[in-house]
Design a protein around this motif. Sequence first.
Motif, PDB file in Angstrom:
ATOM      1  N   UNK C   4      26.880  -2.954  37.658  1.00 39.59           N
ATOM      2  CA  UNK C   4      27.201  -1.769  36.576  1.00 39.59           C
ATOM      3  C   UNK C   4      26.390  -1.754  35.507  1.00 39.59           C
ATOM      4  N   UNK C  27      24.503   7.662  41.701  1.00 39.31           N
ATOM      5  CA  UNK C  27      24.796   6.415  40.901  1.00 39.31           C
ATOM      6  C   UNK C  27      25.968   6.641  39.854  1.00 39.31           C
ATOM      7  N   UNK C  28      25.602   7.630  38.987  1.00 36.15           N
ATOM      8  CA  UNK C  28      26.525   8.111  37.765  1.00 36.15           C
ATOM      9  C   UNK C  28      28.087   8.389  38.395  1.00 36.15           C
ATOM     10  N   UNK C  31      29.462   5.294  39.456  1.00 36.48           N
ATOM     11  CA  UNK C  31      30.022   4.693  37.909  1.00 36.48           C
ATOM     12  C   UNK C  31      31.245   5.135  37.504  1.00 36.48           C
ATOM     13  N   UNK C  32      31.440   6.550  37.797  1.00 44.83           N
ATOM     14  CA  UNK C  32      32.695   7.118  37.221  1.00 44.83           C
ATOM     15  C   UNK C  32      33.958   6.769  37.811  1.00 44.83           C
ATOM     16  N   UNK C  36      34.617  -0.337  32.807  1.00 47.47           N
ATOM     17  CA  UNK C  36      34.411  -1.819  32.517  1.00 47.47           C
ATOM     18  C   UNK C  36      34.551  -2.128  31.141  1.00 47.47           C
ATOM     19  N   UNK C  56      33.469   9.126  27.479  1.00 51.37           N
ATOM     20  CA  UNK C  56      33.167   9.593  28.790  1.00 51.37           C
ATOM     21  C   UNK C  56      33.892  10.974  28.983  1.00 51.37           C
ATOM     22  N   UNK C  60      31.993  13.711  30.814  1.00 53.35           N
ATOM     23  CA  UNK C  60      32.117  13.880  32.298  1.00 53.35           C
ATOM     24  C   UNK C  60      33.053  14.746  32.706  1.00 53.35           C
TER      25      UNK C  60
END
Lengths: 480, 269, 208
Positions: C4, C27-28, C31-32, C36, C56, C60
């Motif tokens: 990550x 990738x993003x 990641x969502x 972490x 975030x 997002x």
Amino acid sequence: MNATAKIGLFAMAVLIGLAVLVLKIEDLPFGGKARAATAEAVFKDVAGLDDKSAVRIAGVRVGRIDGIRLLPDGTAVARLLFDSDVELREGAYGQVKNLGLLGDKYVDLYPGDPAKPVLPEGTRIPGSVPVEFDQLTKLAEEIGNDVKQLTGALSSSLGGETGEEKIDRIVDNVGALAEELRALVEANRANVDVTVANLKEFSSSIRETLARLDRILDENRPGVKGSVENIEELSEKLKTSADNLSSITGKIDKGEGTLGKLVNDETSHKNLNEALTSIKTGVEELRTTLTRINRIELDLGFYGEYATRTEESKGAFRIDVTPREGKFYRVELLGLPNGRRYDETFRYETSVDGGPPSVVTTKVTRTEDEFGLSAQLGYRFKDTTLRAGLIESRGGFAIDQHLLKDRLQLTAEAWDFGRDEGDAQVKLFGQWQSRGAMFFRAGVTDVINPAGRSFFLGAGIRWKDEDIKTLLPAAIGMLP
Amino acid sequence: MIPPRREAVSGRGVMAPFEAFGRLALVALEFHGRCVALLGLTIRGLFRRPFDGRAIATQVVRVGVEGLPVVLLTAVFTGAVLALQTYTGFQRFHAEAWVGSVVSLSMLRELAPVLTGLMVAGRSGSAMAAEIGSMRVTEQIDALVALATDPVQYLFVPRVLAGIIVLPMLVVLANAFGILGGYLVAVRLLGANPVVYMENSFQFLDLNDLWSGLIKAAAFGLLITLIGCQQGFDTRGGAEGVGRSTTAAVVLGSLAILVSDFFLTKVLF
Amino acid sequence: MIGLMAPDEGTVEVEGENFWAASLSRRDEMRRRFGMSFQEGALFDSMNVGENIAFALKRHTRMTPAEVRDRVSECLALVRLEGIEEKKPSELSGGMRRRVGFARAIALKPEILLFDEPTTGLDPITTDALARVMIRLRDRLNPTMVTITHDLKVAFAVAERVALLDAGKIQADLPPAEFEASDDPRVAAFVRGDAGEEAGDRREEVPE
């Protein structure tokens, strides 16, 4: 005050500053008197006069010059821009003048006779160029040239070692000459004294004679005979003094002293000519050597490339040496941040409680920075260049096609034929050279290998030979 | 993502000087490559969503508005010194009239962009390196990635953009204040005729002189902020590393200004 | 570490999909699905607590400001830190910072939660409080949780499985009780806290 207000104030201040600078520089008047009148003035010579030079009336600045152009008859015409409240009348003319000795030129405008009718807008008026500093400097230059010629002649006959000797000799001669002259004068002291005395007597006699003549004329020539005798006596004395003088100069004339010898020295003349000839050949040789060095061209460049998909970048420093047209050597030092890559596979096997083993496999691709070298020999035939040698530290070759007078270049490069991925690295790109030193390129790298294939963009700077030749002395000058 | 910088290994023996030189060349090339790569990412970030207008505004305030006093003070005193110096020189051949022209011409074309650039490199380039550097060492940049945010886009784009926008703005004002500084010295201190001085200040200027200075300034803005961000982004080694990056941002930023200034001047005229 | 953080080098395969070979937007997206938490919290110190957690969400999701506010206080309540939205990270204690870090990690309701050394450098009582918060998160949100820790107490309290990672290899992977009782020399040494002859520099545990 919040951020927006601060930015607003800042931007406003900047805009005002910009407006003031632009208006001032362009010499646009603020507010009301925006309208300006124009006229054209014809001059025989406008040297020193330039766009934006001032236009003055009686020394007061009223406008500026707005463009100068040449007329077919070889005279120059300057467009004058001035405040509209200035009126030109018949008989107006302009004159190019100087502001101070070093000051710049301006047009002094004589607006014409106030009684005469007003001239229309844009009218053409005559201009005159008074004798001025320019001519003075020209004259000074001529004099300077003469002096230069003179000293040039002197230095060419006196330069070098033989010249030094000669100077010594001349100095000696001059000394001797002075000595001789003194001796001569000493020896003839009596003569000289007599001569001077004679001259004195002569002049006083003339005075007397003239007075006497007057009297004679007055007295109706009774003693004419006496007068004639007097004149005879006078001329006798004159003759003696003249003889004395001529005997002095005669001795010099005959070249009896050292001065005469100097004037007639044949060998020194010959030596001088030889020395001059050898200097001339030396200079010519030097010149040919310098031209040869000058013909070798040296181009330097920097560029960076960035591949969009693989996110790899590289930076390079390039030297091109062109010993003669059509052939060049290229050396590039490259920094390849992800130059070398290799895979490492980790396998972890774990089992819970003697049960079925679970396997975790992790593949890690490591990359390492690499320092690469390209070294190629290139030949150019018209618009096509072939290059071969090392490309990014591996063997390879390339072909460049130059288009649009070298502004555009299409390139195909292939190298590293034995790499792990199997196929060679092939790179295709187009490069556009700006009018300045910048160039931009775009293309595809690693065309054959699908894993490495990527679009890339690059930009760089290329300094051509002329740039470097001006830069290098400056750089050397900066060294301590 | 971009791989991090790695430490060079030191060598000994006969080859040591060559190694040292090679290392220097590598570091220079790497710096050059990193800057190009990060510039690429920044340009890409510019066109990816979201576009963060507020962050740009914050940076404009920090670099521009808060940097204004320093820049203007520098400009005023530069103009003043220039006037004083050229006056003593020109006086020797009775050309005092041209002090104004020299001051305004050198401010617009050279001194305002370069000195403003140096000031901003010292003030904002270093601040960016320190801020982003400490974000790096406290894992805040990793946190950004973990929150699915491209750190280059989030951190670089507003700063670099602000640099490109703000520097020319600062230079416009620096120009005005530099000429003002020269005017004050010439008129108040040296007794020049105010009207003649102003007239001479602007008579020989060309709009090109102004524009070229502003183009230079924009280029300097890009270089300063890009290098500042790059140095911060590549920070390694805790608080000490942040200190190193901050110093490097100022040194490299200033060098970049002076070196690029030469070539920009050559290209622009 | 699970890929990550921007890794120094390498490729990681996550759930069969090569993470680093995927496109940036993919990738993003991946990641969502993760949350972490970092060792020292890694809060953005230019923002206050509320903005940190909302970071975030604002970037997002299409939530309205009110929804964002609600979600932030919900997350803070989950880590038992109600009503500190306006505080700056520098005003918080170490334990609070980490809990805010947890809150930020769970804001997007991730399927997988990663904790990197959540309790390092904290006193035993704060450590215990954090472990309780972690259990609470586990029970309320039911994510897959991966914790990297040196603290066996935390590991045994939170984990369903405990693995010992030593010298780059997973040495054991057992339920907590068996792990504690294991007679594997390395595991036993670790549980006892005995460095033995060959003291390893890096020892980490991966409980799941």
